[in-house]
Design a protein around this motif. Structure first.
Motif, PDB file in Angstrom:
ATOM      1  N   VAL A   2      42.429  47.972  58.425  1.00 50.35           N
ATOM      2  CA  VAL A   2      41.993  46.743  57.769  1.00 50.35           C
ATOM      3  C   VAL A   2      40.810  46.168  58.538  1.00 50.35           C
ATOM      4  O   VAL A   2      40.872  46.027  59.755  1.00 50.35           O
ATOM      5  N   SER A   3      39.717  45.866  57.819  1.00 51.56           N
ATOM      6  CA  SER A   3      38.609  45.181  58.455  1.00 51.56           C
ATOM      7  C   SER A   3      38.593  43.747  57.938  1.00 51.56           C
ATOM      8  O   SER A   3      38.508  43.497  56.730  1.00 51.56           O
ATOM      9  N   ILE A   4      38.680  42.792  58.830  1.00 47.51           N
ATOM     10  CA  ILE A   4      38.727  41.381  58.430  1.00 47.51           C
ATOM     11  C   ILE A   4      37.448  40.993  57.684  1.00 47.51           C
ATOM     12  O   ILE A   4      37.483  40.314  56.651  1.00 47.51           O
ATOM     13  N   ASP A   5      36.325  41.497  58.200  1.00 47.29           N
ATOM     14  CA  ASP A   5      35.045  41.187  57.555  1.00 47.29           C
ATOM     15  C   ASP A   5      35.064  41.600  56.091  1.00 47.29           C
ATOM     16  O   ASP A   5      34.720  40.840  55.187  1.00 47.29           O
ATOM     17  N   GLU A   6      35.548  42.842  55.903  1.00 47.90           N
ATOM     18  CA  GLU A   6      35.578  43.383  54.547  1.00 47.90           C
ATOM     19  C   GLU A   6      36.518  42.558  53.659  1.00 47.90           C
ATOM     20  O   GLU A   6      36.182  42.210  52.513  1.00 47.90           O
ATOM     21  N   GLU A   7      37.676  42.217  54.218  1.00 53.02           N
ATOM     22  CA  GLU A   7      38.648  41.458  53.450  1.00 53.02           C
ATOM     23  C   GLU A   7      38.093  40.075  53.092  1.00 53.02           C
ATOM     24  O   GLU A   7      38.312  39.563  51.991  1.00 53.02           O
ATOM     25  N   MET A   8      37.360  39.477  54.024  1.00 53.75           N
ATOM     26  CA  MET A   8      36.779  38.159  53.754  1.00 53.75           C
ATOM     27  C   MET A   8      35.783  38.252  52.599  1.00 53.75           C
ATOM     28  O   MET A   8      35.731  37.397  51.719  1.00 53.75           O
ATOM     29  N   MET A   9      34.978  39.345  52.638  1.00 53.02           N
ATOM     30  CA  MET A   9      34.014  39.528  51.564  1.00 53.02           C
ATOM     31  C   MET A   9      34.741  39.661  50.231  1.00 53.02           C
ATOM     32  O   MET A   9      34.353  39.058  49.222  1.00 53.02           O
ATOM     33  N   ASN A  10      35.826  40.483  50.264  1.00 57.71           N
ATOM     34  CA  ASN A  10      36.613  40.666  49.044  1.00 57.71           C
ATOM     35  C   ASN A  10      37.192  39.343  48.565  1.00 57.71           C
ATOM     36  O   ASN A  10      37.216  39.054  47.370  1.00 57.71           O
ATOM     37  N   LEU A  11      37.621  38.552  49.545  1.00 58.65           N
ATOM     38  CA  LEU A  11      38.215  37.260  49.207  1.00 58.65           C
ATOM     39  C   LEU A  11      37.197  36.403  48.456  1.00 58.65           C
ATOM     40  O   LEU A  11      37.493  35.822  47.406  1.00 58.65           O
ATOM     41  N   ILE A  12      35.970  36.364  49.011  1.00 54.90           N
ATOM     42  CA  ILE A  12      34.916  35.577  48.359  1.00 54.90           C
ATOM     43  C   ILE A  12      34.651  36.109  46.960  1.00 54.90           C
ATOM     44  O   ILE A  12      34.549  35.360  45.983  1.00 54.90           O
ATOM     45  N   LYS A  13      34.619  37.458  46.884  1.00 54.37           N
ATOM     46  CA  LYS A  13      34.313  38.109  45.603  1.00 54.37           C
ATOM     47  C   LYS A  13      35.354  37.724  44.552  1.00 54.37           C
ATOM     48  O   LYS A  13      35.016  37.276  43.453  1.00 54.37           O
ATOM     49  N   PHE A  14      36.656  37.896  44.929  1.00 54.66           N
ATOM     50  CA  PHE A  14      37.714  37.594  43.943  1.00 54.66           C
ATOM     51  C   PHE A  14      37.791  36.107  43.647  1.00 54.66           C
ATOM     52  O   PHE A  14      38.098  35.710  42.534  1.00 54.66           O
ATOM     53  N   GLN A  15      37.491  35.300  44.674  1.00 50.46           N
ATOM     54  CA  GLN A  15      37.513  33.846  44.472  1.00 50.46           C
ATOM     55  C   GLN A  15      36.461  33.442  43.429  1.00 50.46           C
ATOM     56  O   GLN A  15      36.737  32.673  42.507  1.00 50.46           O
ATOM     57  N   LEU A  16      35.278  34.063  43.589  1.00 44.80           N
ATOM     58  CA  LEU A  16      34.214  33.782  42.632  1.00 44.80           C
ATOM     59  C   LEU A  16      34.621  34.222  41.237  1.00 44.80           C
ATOM     60  O   LEU A  16      34.459  33.502  40.244  1.00 44.80           O
ATOM     61  N   GLY A  17      35.205  35.459  41.178  1.00 44.90           N
ATOM     62  CA  GLY A  17      35.651  36.001  39.891  1.00 44.90           C
ATOM     63  C   GLY A  17      36.682  35.083  39.256  1.00 44.90           C
ATOM     64  O   GLY A  17      36.644  34.809  38.041  1.00 44.90           O
ATOM     65  N   TYR A  18      37.583  34.601  40.102  1.00 42.23           N
ATOM     66  CA  TYR A  18      38.638  33.723  39.597  1.00 42.23           C
ATOM     67  C   TYR A  18      38.039  32.437  39.061  1.00 42.23           C
ATOM     68  O   TYR A  18      38.376  31.983  37.971  1.00 42.23           O
ATOM     69  N   SER A  19      37.110  31.842  39.826  1.00 43.35           N
ATOM     70  CA  SER A  19      36.450  30.600  39.380  1.00 43.35           C
ATOM     71  C   SER A  19      35.753  30.811  38.049  1.00 43.35           C
ATOM     72  O   SER A  19      35.838  29.981  37.135  1.00 43.35           O
ATOM     73  N   ALA A  20      35.073  31.958  37.938  1.00 46.00           N
ATOM     74  CA  ALA A  20      34.339  32.231  36.703  1.00 46.00           C
ATOM     75  C   ALA A  20      35.296  32.338  35.526  1.00 46.00           C
ATOM     76  O   ALA A  20      35.048  31.795  34.440  1.00 46.00           O
ATOM     77  N   ALA A  21      36.440  33.028  35.754  1.00 46.95           N
ATOM     78  CA  ALA A  21      37.423  33.181  34.678  1.00 46.95           C
ATOM     79  C   ALA A  21      37.987  31.813  34.279  1.00 46.95           C
ATOM     80  O   ALA A  21      38.170  31.517  33.099  1.00 46.95           O
ATOM     81  N   ALA A  22      38.217  30.978  35.320  1.00 47.79           N
ATOM     82  CA  ALA A  22      38.744  29.647  35.032  1.00 47.79           C
ATOM     83  C   ALA A  22      37.730  28.859  34.192  1.00 47.79           C
ATOM     84  O   ALA A  22      38.090  28.132  33.258  1.00 47.79           O
ATOM     85  N   LYS A  23      36.450  29.024  34.538  1.00 49.85           N
ATOM     86  CA  LYS A  23      35.385  28.357  33.778  1.00 49.85           C
ATOM     87  C   LYS A  23      35.455  28.788  32.315  1.00 49.85           C
ATOM     88  O   LYS A  23      35.319  27.975  31.402  1.00 49.85           O
ATOM     89  N   MET A  24      35.733  30.092  32.096  1.00 47.59           N
ATOM     90  CA  MET A  24      35.831  30.603  30.733  1.00 47.59           C
ATOM     91  C   MET A  24      36.959  29.921  29.977  1.00 47.59           C
ATOM     92  O   MET A  24      36.816  29.583  28.812  1.00 47.59           O
ATOM     93  N   VAL A  25      38.070  29.707  30.662  1.00 42.88           N
ATOM     94  CA  VAL A  25      39.208  29.061  29.994  1.00 42.88           C
ATOM     95  C   VAL A  25      38.820  27.637  29.567  1.00 42.88           C
ATOM     96  O   VAL A  25      39.035  27.221  28.433  1.00 42.88           O
ATOM     97  N   SER A  26      38.195  26.936  30.512  1.00 44.79           N
ATOM     98  CA  SER A  26      37.881  25.545  30.158  1.00 44.79           C
ATOM     99  C   SER A  26      36.834  25.495  29.045  1.00 44.79           C
ATOM    100  O   SER A  26      36.860  24.628  28.178  1.00 44.79           O
ATOM    101  N   MET A  27      35.923  26.511  29.048  1.00 49.44           N
ATOM    102  CA  MET A  27      34.937  26.531  27.972  1.00 49.44           C
ATOM    103  C   MET A  27      35.598  26.819  26.625  1.00 49.44           C
ATOM    104  O   MET A  27      35.324  26.173  25.612  1.00 49.44           O
ATOM    105  N   ALA A  28      36.563  27.793  26.650  1.00 42.65           N
ATOM    106  CA  ALA A  28      37.274  28.132  25.411  1.00 42.65           C
ATOM    107  C   ALA A  28      38.049  26.911  24.913  1.00 42.65           C
ATOM    108  O   ALA A  28      38.104  26.625  23.704  1.00 42.65           O
ATOM    109  N   GLU A  29      38.587  26.153  25.852  1.00 48.72           N
ATOM    110  CA  GLU A  29      39.331  24.959  25.452  1.00 48.72           C
ATOM    111  C   GLU A  29      38.403  23.960  24.745  1.00 48.72           C
ATOM    112  O   GLU A  29      38.712  23.393  23.708  1.00 48.72           O
ATOM    113  N   GLU A  30      37.213  23.792  25.386  1.00 45.74           N
ATOM    114  CA  GLU A  30      36.218  22.898  24.779  1.00 45.74           C
ATOM    115  C   GLU A  30      35.889  23.363  23.361  1.00 45.74           C
ATOM    116  O   GLU A  30      35.753  22.562  22.440  1.00 45.74           O
TER     117      GLU A  30
END
Lengths: 462, 504
Positions: free
Chosen positions: A423-451
């Motif tokens: 396990v490389s912490i650096d790599e995992e942190m990058m992945n964390l940021i990546k998935f966090q961004l992906g998650y935020s974007a998906a959440a944005k989609m939900v709120s847009m669909a709601e609108e």
């Protein structure tokens, strides 16, 4: 045409996938220091939405599997190397202790006592009727015999200790084998049930390394996912979900042989040449037996030669010389060397003279055994002992070199394993940021669909 | 290449432990000042050091042996020098103007010289007699009761004394032949007061076996082995000393060894003769093959104190064993068991000392000591060699002095001159011995010096092999110390840098 619901669906899938990604990252971070843990990765793929016409671009996502990053060939090499390392470790441990027994670097060892023994004879030759010289010789001889007893006795008890160690190791090995069989069961039923079995596989690899550390094995993985473990001579130890225990059985030398528990006629001792068990067996049966044999040889020759010359002389009373040391054939070996009781209780019984007139010539003759080429006709007692000490030194130096070599190979393999599975912490942190961004974007989609829904409903209200 | 957290720490751990191991082994070398702290550090070197140490121990022993031998020879040298002076004094007495007054004084001087020689010849080094050969526990010279034949005598056979002197003070017996003739016919008289009174009166007849009684337990035996029988007027003198030994007791009583099983007695058989050998010998009888009853047990005989043995005698032998079979001079041991079943066991040992010289109790063997590998040096001068006319000896010094004393007392000028000549020969002989002792000492001193050089070389070799070169060790130590410090510094830094530092 896809409806707004489809947007929800896709967003939901995106949320789910990214959340899984974060979970997997979490597992990796949590196990950064767990031995044997293999890094995991969520394998993400597109998912076509079948309920919409093909002309519409609408591709969802899904986590196909949680992949365990692992190199099977590397595992094979590591297991192989474990038995080399275990063997080298065991030899080094035992030889270090043998070397400590033989250590003469600061004097006071056998060599010095041998010298003192011969010197005491020469001193007696110079004054054959001297009580001081006779008593001094008695002490020098007792010290010499005592030191031989100590050396041989310590070697002997080390041999006994290794023997006990072999029995304990076999018990430990049986435990590991049973665990592997158990994990095989879980792998088969886990895989059948599509459960995540990555941690079980990790545990099983670790166990294989532990088994290999103890004994040299071969293993194969079956199509259903079980590993079968064999001894180097092909006797199976684990077959799918069943393990076969080994057991110990006392042999003619009083040592343990290793046999198959449910069939004690199957002696597998000679098949074990690697791992800690192989190291222990070699130390017990070859190395220590060899050193003890050399000590016995030396003691036998000293006793025989000194007694023979002693019997050619006359003691302080004019009697024919008796035994100076207890005869070798009455002993268990070097570990019971004794000065004859008649000599220790009365030093006048030392036959120092070649005639009944107390001339000291026999003491001189015994003293000159120091320089006689008795051992194999080519070496003095001192040379023989020095050569034995040299052998021990060479063996220890060789064991040390071999251990450091095996260790560095293992370090290399572990580094390679780390590169793939660590396990490389650096790599995992990058992945964390990546998935966090992906998650935020998906959440944005939900709120847009709601609108979008709200907008749509407003249209109906009007 | 992926560098994972574990990899970083693993690399760090392995460099750290390597640095510490190096540092530790150097620290051990610094502390012990040795390059080889265990055999595996340098197996060949460790083996060599063992050999070097053994060689040094041997050298140490050889040096000790040489010092011992040198001290012994030093004293031998001094004593022999004194003997030389003593002989010179005795010669002076013999060459002096010999009026009847001075003769008695001179005889007394010689008498005291004899006592001085006695004490010189019985000198000790520590607990050991210098001049006993290898029998260093035995006092070599005892006072001897010696018969002297006057120079004017026609009788040229030999004579010896026998019995044990029971008198309480020193005494001189004089024997004169009253009527000459062969043994068994000649008559004699004895005087105990220097010739004033003679007994028996009338004169007694010398028995056919030649042994006459002197008194106080002593006998004098004539052996007519010369050309002329006893002639009227022949004079013989016997100087008897308190606690002296008569010359005829040439074979001691047999000795049984303390560890013997046999409880009976062993004695010289009545038919034993006197000992005819040239030097003192120890005859030994040893029972072998499990022993057995008297008359039946197998035995071996040694004529050299037990070094070499005869073949095994396994025939029935009755009650006596002949250890020396010289015709007419056999030495025969008589075995008498203490009772039925008193058997001889294997390795029962009996020995008999047979003495060739009247007064010498030691032997002519050499004491030797090891001064090198397979190299021994002889360091003693036996009393036989120095002071007797037997074996390697040339002049019976005690005999010469005793005869000189008697001759001075009786005013026998020719006999005195004869003794002076013997003493001159003795002087030459002793000088020769002194020279040989000196030569041996200087030889040993050369060996000793060689050993000193060799010992220094050996200790140099040992230190070259196992001791550290401190200068290079310190430099190396500092290098390793730096490496260790760097590893520590790296260990502290390595955890600090991470992406986490930059995430907010």
């Amino acid at each position: 045409m896809a409806g707004i619901n489809s947007i929800f669906n896709i967003a939901k899938e995106a949320l789910w996938v990214n959340q899984t990604g974060i979970n997997v990252t979490g597992s990796n971070v949590a196990n950064v220091n767990t031995p044997g843990y293999s890094r995991q990765r969520a394998v993400i793929a597109t998912r076509s939405q079948y309920d919409v016409p093909e002309s519409m671009v609408l591709t969802g996502t899904e986590v196909i599997t949680i992949e365990r990053l692992y190199d099977k060939f590397l595992e094979f090499q590591t297991v192989e190397q474990s038995d080399q390392l275990g063997y080298a470790n065991e030899r080094k441990d035992a030889l270090d202790r043998i070397e400590a027994i033989f250590n003469e670097s600061n004097g006071g060892g056998l060599n010095e006592l041998l010298d003192q023994f011969w010197k005491a004879w020469e001193d007696l030759a110079a004054n054959p009727s001297g009580q001081t010289e006779r008593t001094a010789l008695t002490y020098a001889s007792q010290n010499l015999a005592g030191m031989f007893r100590e050396y041989a006795g310590e070697l002997y008890s080390l041999q006994q200790e290794l023997n006990t160690g072999i029995s304990q190791t076999v018990t430990q090995l049986n435990g590991y084998l049973a665990d592997i069989a158990d994990l095989n069961y879980k792998v088969i039923y886990g895989e059948a049930g599509q459960n995540n079995i990555n941690d079980i596989l990790d545990k099983r690899s670790e166990l294989l390394k532990k088994v290999s550390d103890l004994v040299d094995i071969n293993y194969v993985e079956t199509s259903e996912g079980a590993v079968n473990v064999f001894l180097s001579n092909g006797i199976p130890l684990v077959e799918v979900m069943r393990s076969r225990d080994l057991a110990v059985q006392t042999n003619a030398q009083g040592f343990y042989d290793i046999v198959v528990a449910d069939d004690p006629t199957k002696n597998v001792t000679s098949a074990i040449t690697g791992g800690r068990l192989g190291g222990m067996l070699e130390m017990r049966d070859t190395t220590i037996t060899g050193y003890l044999g050399h000590l016995d040889d030396l003691v036998e020759n000293i006793i025989t030669e000194v007694n023979a010359q002693h019997a050619r002389g006359y003691d302080g009373y004019g009697n024919v010389g008796g035994n100076f040391f207890e005869p070798f054939n009455a002993l268990m070996g070097a570990r019971d060397m004794q000065v004859d009781a008649a000599i220790t209780s009365d030093p006048n019984r030392i036959a120092a003279s070649l005639t009944v007139n107390d001339d000291g010539e026999n003491a001189l003759a015994i003293g000159s055994l120091k320089d006689a080429l008795i051992m194999g006709g080519t070496a003095t007692f001192g040379d023989y002992y020095a050569a034995l000490l040299g052998n021990v030194g060479q063996a220890v130096a060789e064991a040390e070199r071999s251990l450091s070599h095996e260790t560095s190979v293992m370090t290399q393999l572990q580094a390679q394993h780390e590169q793939v599975s660590g396990v490389s912490i650096d790599e995992e942190m990058m992945n964390l940021i990546k998935f966090q961004l992906g998650y935020s974007a998906a959440a944005k989609m939900v709120s847009m669909a709601e609108e979008m829904y709200v907008e749509l409903l407003k249209m109906v209200e009007r | 290449m992926r560098i994972t957290e574990n990899l970083k720490f693993q690399m760090l751990m392995s460099t750290l432990s390597l640095a510490q191991k190096n540092y530790g082994s150097l620290a051990e070398k610094m502390a012990s000042q040795k390059d080889i702290n265990r055999p595996s550090d340098d197996p060949i070197g460790a083996t060599r050091v063992l050999n070097y140490r053994s060689v040094r121990e041997s050298i140490d022993q050889y040096q000790r042996n040489i010092e011992n031998a040198n001290a012994w020879m030093e004293i031998t040298h001094t004593k022999l020098e004194s003997v030389l002076e003593l002989i010179a004094e005795a010669k002076e007495a013999g060459l002096n103007d010999q009026s009847s007054d001075t003769r008695q004084v001179l005889a007394q001087t010689v008498g005291s010289l004899i006592e001085e020689l006695q004490s010189l010849a019985n000198s000790k080094f520590g607990d050991r007699y210098l001049f006993s050969g290898t029998a260093t526990d035995t006092e070599p010279f005892s006072r001897t009761i010696l018969p002297v034949s006057a120079s004017a005598n026609a009788f040229d056979g030999s004579l010896y004394t026998g019995g044990t002197y029971t008198g309480t003070s020193d005494k001189t017996f004089t024997v004169r032949v009253v009527n000459g003739g062969a043994l068994g016919a000649a008559t004699y008289q004895v005087s105990e007061d220097g010739g004033a009174t003679w007994l028996p009166d009338p004169a007694g007849t010398v028995p056919a076996d030649g042994t006459i009684t002197l008194g106080d337990g002593l006998t004098l035996t004539f052996v007519d082995d010369g050309s002329s029988p006893l002639v009227t007027g022949d004079i013989f003198t016997v100087n008897a000393y308190e606690s002296g030994t008569a010359t005829a007791s040439r074979v001691d009583d047999p000795q049984a060894t303390a560890g013997n099983t046999f409880a009976g007695t062993v004695a010289l058989d009545a038919s034993s003769g006197t000992y005819a050998g040239e030097t003192n010998r120890t005859f030994v009888v040893k029972f072998v093959n499990g022993g057995g009853a008297v008359g039946d047990a197998d035995y071996q005989i040694s004529a050299d104190g037990g070094k070499t043995w005869s073949a095994t005698y396994d025939a029935a032998w009755g009650t006596t064993i002949t250890v020396d079979s010289t015709p007419g001079n056999e030495i025969i041991l008589q075995f008498t068991p203490s009772g039925p079943g008193d058997n001889l066991a294997e390795n029962d040992i009996f020995h008999v000392q047979a003495r060739a010289s009247w007064n010498y109790n030691g032997n002519g063997e050499n004491l030797s000591v090891r001064i090198g590998k397979g190299n021994t040096a002889t360091y003693n001068v036996s009393g036989e060699e120095a002071f007797t006319g037997r074996g390697k000896g040339e002049v019976d010094l005690f005999g010469a002095l005793e005869t000189l004393k008697t001759a001075l007392e009786s005013g026998d000028r020719d006999l005195v001159n004869e003794q002076v000549t013997r003493l001159t020969a003795a002087q030459d002989h002793i000088r020769e011995k002194i020279a040989s002792v000196g030569a041996r000492m200087s030889g040993l001193n050369i060996s000793k010096e060689n050993y000193q050089v060799l010992d220094e070389k050996m200790s140099g070799l040992i230190s070259d092999t196992e001791e550290v070169d401190l200068a290079s060790l310190i430099v190396e130590f500092q290098m390793k110390e730096t490496a260790l410090q760097a590893s520590y510094a790296m260990a502290v830094e390595i955890g600090k840098k991470s992406i986490l530092d930059f995430l907010t």
